[in-house]
Design a protein around this motif. Structure first.
Motif, PDB file in Angstrom:
ATOM      1  N   HIS B 159     -62.880 -14.905 -55.710  1.00  0.00           N
ATOM      2  CA  HIS B 159     -62.115 -16.147 -55.816  1.00  0.00           C
ATOM      3  C   HIS B 159     -62.897 -17.248 -55.120  1.00  0.00           C
ATOM      4  CE1 HIS B 159     -58.126 -18.448 -54.783  1.00  0.00           C
ATOM      5  NE2 HIS B 159     -58.768 -18.987 -55.805  1.00  0.00           N
ATOM      6  N   ILE B 160     -63.289 -18.262 -55.908  1.00  0.00           N
ATOM      7  CA  ILE B 160     -63.983 -19.413 -55.331  1.00  0.00           C
ATOM      8  C   ILE B 160     -62.998 -20.576 -55.291  1.00  0.00           C
ATOM      9  CG2 ILE B 160     -66.007 -20.916 -55.489  1.00  0.00           C
ATOM     10  CD1 ILE B 160     -67.350 -18.817 -57.217  1.00  0.00           C
ATOM     11  N   VAL B 161     -62.964 -21.254 -54.164  1.00  0.00           N
ATOM     12  CA  VAL B 161     -61.993 -22.338 -53.989  1.00  0.00           C
ATOM     13  C   VAL B 161     -62.723 -23.623 -53.626  1.00  0.00           C
ATOM     14  CG1 VAL B 161     -59.999 -23.142 -52.676  1.00  0.00           C
ATOM     15  CG2 VAL B 161     -60.234 -20.708 -53.206  1.00  0.00           C
ATOM     16  N   LEU B 162     -62.364 -24.669 -54.332  1.00  0.00           N
ATOM     17  CA  LEU B 162     -62.933 -25.990 -54.030  1.00  0.00           C
ATOM     18  C   LEU B 162     -62.015 -26.708 -53.038  1.00  0.00           C
ATOM     19  CD1 LEU B 162     -64.899 -28.330 -54.616  1.00  0.00           C
ATOM     20  CD2 LEU B 162     -63.353 -29.002 -56.466  1.00  0.00           C
ATOM     21  N   LEU B 163     -62.598 -27.109 -51.925  1.00  0.00           N
ATOM     22  CA  LEU B 163     -61.810 -27.814 -50.897  1.00  0.00           C
ATOM     23  C   LEU B 163     -62.567 -29.062 -50.477  1.00  0.00           C
ATOM     24  CD1 LEU B 163     -59.503 -27.935 -48.730  1.00  0.00           C
ATOM     25  CD2 LEU B 163     -61.010 -26.566 -47.258  1.00  0.00           C
ATOM     26  N   GLU B 164     -61.901 -30.202 -50.514  1.00  0.00           N
ATOM     27  CA  GLU B 164     -62.540 -31.428 -50.033  1.00  0.00           C
ATOM     28  C   GLU B 164     -62.217 -31.609 -48.557  1.00  0.00           C
ATOM     29  OE1 GLU B 164     -63.050 -34.757 -52.580  1.00  0.00           O
ATOM     30  OE2 GLU B 164     -61.927 -33.791 -54.195  1.00  0.00           O
ATOM     31  N   ALA B 165     -63.248 -31.953 -47.793  1.00  0.00           N
ATOM     32  CA  ALA B 165     -63.088 -32.032 -46.337  1.00  0.00           C
ATOM     33  C   ALA B 165     -61.943 -32.960 -45.938  1.00  0.00           C
ATOM     34  CB  ALA B 165     -64.399 -32.482 -45.692  1.00  0.00           C
ATOM     35  N   GLY B 166     -61.751 -34.005 -46.738  1.00  0.00           N
ATOM     36  CA  GLY B 166     -60.688 -34.956 -46.431  1.00  0.00           C
ATOM     37  C   GLY B 166     -59.299 -34.358 -46.571  1.00  0.00           C
ATOM     38  N   ASP B 167     -59.206 -33.211 -47.227  1.00  0.00           N
ATOM     39  CA  ASP B 167     -57.899 -32.560 -47.403  1.00  0.00           C
ATOM     40  C   ASP B 167     -57.607 -31.540 -46.305  1.00  0.00           C
ATOM     41  OD1 ASP B 167     -57.322 -33.996 -49.702  1.00  0.00           O
ATOM     42  OD2 ASP B 167     -58.310 -32.536 -51.015  1.00  0.00           O
ATOM     43  N   ILE B 168     -58.500 -31.435 -45.333  1.00  0.00           N
ATOM     44  CA  ILE B 168     -58.244 -30.505 -44.233  1.00  0.00           C
ATOM     45  C   ILE B 168     -57.331 -31.170 -43.210  1.00  0.00           C
ATOM     46  CG2 ILE B 168     -59.274 -29.187 -42.335  1.00  0.00           C
ATOM     47  CD1 ILE B 168     -61.759 -28.825 -44.026  1.00  0.00           C
ATOM     48  N   HIS B 219     -64.694 -17.274 -51.448  1.00  0.00           N
ATOM     49  CA  HIS B 219     -65.788 -18.206 -51.151  1.00  0.00           C
ATOM     50  C   HIS B 219     -65.260 -19.635 -51.246  1.00  0.00           C
ATOM     51  CE1 HIS B 219     -69.878 -19.456 -50.558  1.00  0.00           C
ATOM     52  NE2 HIS B 219     -69.865 -20.183 -51.651  1.00  0.00           N
ATOM     53  N   ILE B 220     -65.530 -20.427 -50.220  1.00  0.00           N
ATOM     54  CA  ILE B 220     -65.025 -21.802 -50.180  1.00  0.00           C
ATOM     55  C   ILE B 220     -66.177 -22.773 -50.396  1.00  0.00           C
ATOM     56  CG2 ILE B 220     -63.849 -23.523 -48.759  1.00  0.00           C
ATOM     57  CD1 ILE B 220     -62.598 -21.117 -47.204  1.00  0.00           C
ATOM     58  N   LEU B 221     -66.039 -23.665 -51.370  1.00  0.00           N
ATOM     59  CA  LEU B 221     -67.003 -24.751 -51.554  1.00  0.00           C
ATOM     60  C   LEU B 221     -66.404 -25.974 -50.859  1.00  0.00           C
ATOM     61  CD1 LEU B 221     -67.842 -24.235 -55.339  1.00  0.00           C
ATOM     62  CD2 LEU B 221     -69.121 -23.393 -53.352  1.00  0.00           C
ATOM     63  N   LEU B 222     -66.972 -26.312 -49.739  1.00  0.00           N
ATOM     64  CA  LEU B 222     -66.425 -27.416 -48.947  1.00  0.00           C
ATOM     65  C   LEU B 222     -67.208 -28.683 -49.266  1.00  0.00           C
ATOM     66  CD1 LEU B 222     -64.466 -28.288 -46.725  1.00  0.00           C
ATOM     67  CD2 LEU B 222     -66.248 -27.731 -45.064  1.00  0.00           C
ATOM     68  N   VAL B 223     -66.581 -29.569 -49.992  1.00  0.00           N
ATOM     69  CA  VAL B 223     -67.239 -30.822 -50.383  1.00  0.00           C
ATOM     70  C   VAL B 223     -66.953 -31.868 -49.312  1.00  0.00           C
ATOM     71  CG1 VAL B 223     -67.361 -32.649 -52.097  1.00  0.00           C
ATOM     72  CG2 VAL B 223     -67.076 -30.266 -52.824  1.00  0.00           C
ATOM     73  N   ASP B 224     -68.038 -32.296 -48.702  1.00  0.00           N
ATOM     74  CA  ASP B 224     -67.899 -33.169 -47.542  1.00  0.00           C
ATOM     75  C   ASP B 224     -68.773 -34.399 -47.765  1.00  0.00           C
ATOM     76  OD1 ASP B 224     -67.524 -34.230 -45.082  1.00  0.00           O
ATOM     77  OD2 ASP B 224     -67.950 -32.389 -43.970  1.00  0.00           O
ATOM     78  N   GLU B 225     -68.162 -35.427 -48.328  1.00  0.00           N
ATOM     79  CA  GLU B 225     -68.940 -36.620 -48.685  1.00  0.00           C
ATOM     80  C   GLU B 225     -69.560 -37.254 -47.447  1.00  0.00           C
ATOM     81  OE1 GLU B 225     -68.932 -37.846 -51.966  1.00  0.00           O
ATOM     82  OE2 GLU B 225     -67.276 -36.775 -52.901  1.00  0.00           O
ATOM     83  N   GLN B 226     -68.846 -37.173 -46.332  1.00  0.00           N
ATOM     84  CA  GLN B 226     -69.389 -37.775 -45.101  1.00  0.00           C
ATOM     85  C   GLN B 226     -70.637 -37.053 -44.626  1.00  0.00           C
ATOM     86  OE1 GLN B 226     -66.491 -38.047 -42.021  1.00  0.00           O
ATOM     87  NE2 GLN B 226     -65.058 -39.127 -43.334  1.00  0.00           N
TER      88      GLN B 226
END
Lengths: 474, 230
Positions: B159-168, B219-226
């Motif tokens: 299971h791969i999960v897309l998570l945006e850092a701003g949503d933490i 597996h977490i794909l952490l998208v962190d624009e900053q």
């Protein structure tokens, strides 16, 4: 209800003590439960304050239980589900069977539920031509072995790998006899593959509930395997089994209690899957059940409210009191003879089955107090066990020897001078006779003790004599 | 309403030695439900910014999830391909029908076989979006819905999960107001999954094993624009 052998606790305990496989299986509590819980608790500085908060939430709920249950029901209905109020086990079983029949169910998958055990649901479904399949790994193992769980969260804790392999070979007819099942990963892989097809084929999924949320009408399950989620997501119908006291007001209240649950149960920071279910699938959802039913079971709990046993209704079934109990560690869960073992069972079982059946369980305690000291909901378990002992005594249910002994002791204890005199004679005699060896191998009236270990001999003086002497010296 | 319902409510009130709650008490309880207040929030969950993201990472990895940092959503297809190759997993992906996932540049990965929808149990790998992450315990929040079927969270092996850092967020209690804002007061989607690491069981001789009935890998794909501009 599930048949009980609680009245035979002593015989059950003796059998358990003489079972080497069981004794080996019970050997790892310190490392796997006690140490882990202690580490998890120490890591969260707010842990004890959270225990207080969790206790207060449940106390608030119990004082207003009628209100919160009515609110919970209204929200379930609003979300498209149904609540079935059931006064006893019989009513709950019938309600589940009726839902299954209406759905044309042939097989039912089940997540772990102590209420399912309490109402002996599997037997009832099977007797009416519906096959129940337990999906929690531990529950699956004991279902194949035709035995009840022996622990709240580790139901097959009494079973070893060889016994599991035997159970799988007996039940999985097409399993290649040459396939090795000696190690845990092979056993897990076998169970996973078997159960996967059962998940996909089931008509109805039944889960328990760790919480019911009055605010939203949600039910909550907490698992590590993911079996509960597959159970409640794949079939057309989801049935939740819950007892009345599981309700909490809000999502925030559930969060507070969740923080103490996993840490107390397994020493985890948080369990892998905490799932909130609210009603059936929504119009555009791609999966999820078409029906959502909550079985709300009383079965004696409304009678506990307002009594000295009300605090027991705070219990969240974490199992910490079992893991820390020297009696449970020695005899395991089956000796308790019904669904709920250990200290929580010793308090709850007499409440639900009556003191006649289960009055002996509260005697299976050394009153060491470890259960209360680790209980996340701060339930005064030893105090409640004492209440049960009093009731057992009052109703003349204790054996004659115990009653006469207690009477004699009470007679002496109320007469301090006589007590000191008798104690001095007893200590003096035992001291004189035991001086040479320092202990007794056998002693009249103390066979129950000396059959299993020696009785240390007193030094010849009573505690009160020594104390008086000390005070004179200082 | 059923006789059993009335019988139980009567029994509760008898035990509580009162009738139906007095009006004033009922109003107070209604108010408590209408404006839910967080209880005690642990200090560790009150961090913000980079510290909060770091706390999430630490706890997620402790729970045996793996994490890849990405500076942009556009990097997701490449990261998925790399992850599957690295783990020797089939290059086949079941996507949640979520617009954010659907709009990613998958065309640049022709070797990756992509399908969309719920899972029937035959998909080895899924990719789903997270509604939020909870730093306190490294927990993902996934919601059911027309664009996010729950079967994708449990049936695939990976299971791969897309998570945006701003949503933490910091604590569980920070998620509930977000849900109320999206679905309305006291309303929920059918399923809210809080997921902390991959599936596991210790039911065989108290030995911890990964991959019981749910995914063996999370597996977490952490998208962190900053992260990109730092």
């Amino acid at each position: 209800m599930q048949t009980a052998t609680s009245h035979r606790f002593k015989e059950n305990a003796r059998t358990a003590l003489d079972d080497p496989a069981l004794q080996k299986a019970l050997g790892n509590f310190q490392e796997n439960f006690i140490d882990r819980r202690a580490r998890a608790a120490a890591r969260l500085p707010e842990f004890d304050a959270l225990r207080d908060a969790a206790r207060d939430i449940k106390d608030h709920v119990l004082e207003n239980l009628d209100f919160y249950l009515e609110r919970f029901e209204a929200k379930v209905v609003e979300a498209g589900g149904q609540v079935h109020w059931c006064t006893d086990a019989d009513a709950a079983r019938s309600a589940v069977l009726e839902i299954c029949r209406a759905a044309g169910a042939r097989t039912v998958t089940k997540g772990k539920s102590m209420i399912g055990e309490e109402i002996a649901l599997n037997e009832h479904l099977a007797a009416h031509g519906i096959e129940p399949v337990e999906t929690d790994l531990g529950e699956y193992i004991i279902q194949l072995r035709h035995e009840p769980p022996s622990h709240l969260i580790a139901p097959a804790i009494h079973v070893n790998k060889d016994q599991i392999a035997d159970a799988f070979r007996a039940a999985h007819a097409d399993l290649d006899p040459a396939r090795p099942l000696g190690e845990a990963p092979a056993l897990l892989a076998e169970a996973r593959a078997r159960l996967r097809s059962r998940f996909l084929a089931a008509d109805v999924g039944i889960t328990g509930a760790n919480f019911l949320i009055a605010e939203t009408g949600s039910t909550v399950i907490v698992t590590n395997e993911g079996n509960g989620d597959l159970t409640q997501t794949l079939p057309r119908v989801h049935i939740v089994l819950a007892s009345l006291e599981k309700v909490v007001p809000t999502l925030e209240d559930a969060s507070t209690i969740l923080r103490v649950l996993a840490r107390s149960a397994t020493g985890q920071e948080f369990s892998v899957y905490t799932t909130f279910s609210t009603g059936p699938r929504r119009p555009n959802d791609l999966d999820g059940p078409e029906q959502f039913h909550v079985i709300l079971l009383d079965n004696g709990r409304s009678r506990m409210l307002g009594t000295e046993f009300q605090d027991m209704l705070r219990c969240i079934r974490c199992g910490a009191c079992l893991n820390h109990c020297p009696v449970y560690q020695a005899v395991g869960g089956h000796a308790y003879g019904w669904v709920y073992p250990g200290p929580m069972g010793a308090v709850l079982t007499p409440s639900l089955l009556g003191v006649g059946e289960a009055g002996h369980l509260p005697n299976a305690s050394t009153f060491c107090g470890r259960c209360e000291s680790v209980c996340p909901m701060r339930i005064p378990l030893p105090k409640m066990m004492r209440h049960w002992r009093e009731r057992e005594f009052e109703r003349h249910l204790a054996p004659a020897a115990a009653r006469h002994g207690l009477r004699l002791w009470a007679f002496l204890a109320r007469r301090p001078a006589l007590y000191r005199f008798a104690a001095a004679i007893a200590a003096g005699l035992l001291g004189a006779f035991g001086r040479r060896r320092g202990r007794f191998r056998s002693l009249p009236l103390a066979g129950g003790w000396t059959a299993h270990r020696d009785l240390p001999a007193p030094e010849g003086r009573t505690f009160q004599q020594l104390w008086a002497k000390r005070r004179r010296v200082s | 309403m059923s006789a059993a319902r009335q019988q139980i409510l009567d029994a509760l009130r008898r035990s509580l030695r009162r009738d139906v709650l007095p009006e004033a008490d009922r109003v107070a309880l209604e108010a408590r439900l209408a404006a839910p207040k967080p209880g005690l929030i642990p200090a560790r969950s009150r961090s913000d910014g980079r510290a909060r993201v770091a706390q999430f990472l630490k706890m997620a990895e402790e729970a045996a999830a793996t994490v890849t940092h990405l500076p942009s959503l556009r990097d997701v297809p490449g990261a998925v391909t790399d992850y599957l190759a690295r783990e020797n997993l089939p290059a086949a992906l079941r996507l949640a029908p979520d617009p954010r996932l659907q709009s990613l540049p998958w065309a640049g990965r022709p070797l990756l076989s992509i399908s969309t929808g719920r899972s029937d149990g035959s998909d080895p790998v899924s990719l789903t979006p997270a509604f939020a992450g909870i730093a306190e315990t490294g927990t993902l929040v996934l919601l059911s819905g027309a664009e996010t079927p729950t079967t994708l969270n449990f049936l695939p092996d990976t299971h791969i999960v897309l998570l945006e850092a701003g949503d933490i967020v910091g604590a569980y209690e920070n998620v509930w107001p977000l849900l109320r804002a999206r679905f309305g007061a006291a309303a929920m989607p059918r399923t809210v999954n809080l997921i902390t690491g991959p599936s596991r069981s210790a039911d065989i001789e108290q030995t911890l094993q990964m991959g019981a009935h749910g995914p063996r890998r999370l597996h977490i794909l952490l998208v962190d624009e900053q992260e990109a501009t730092r």
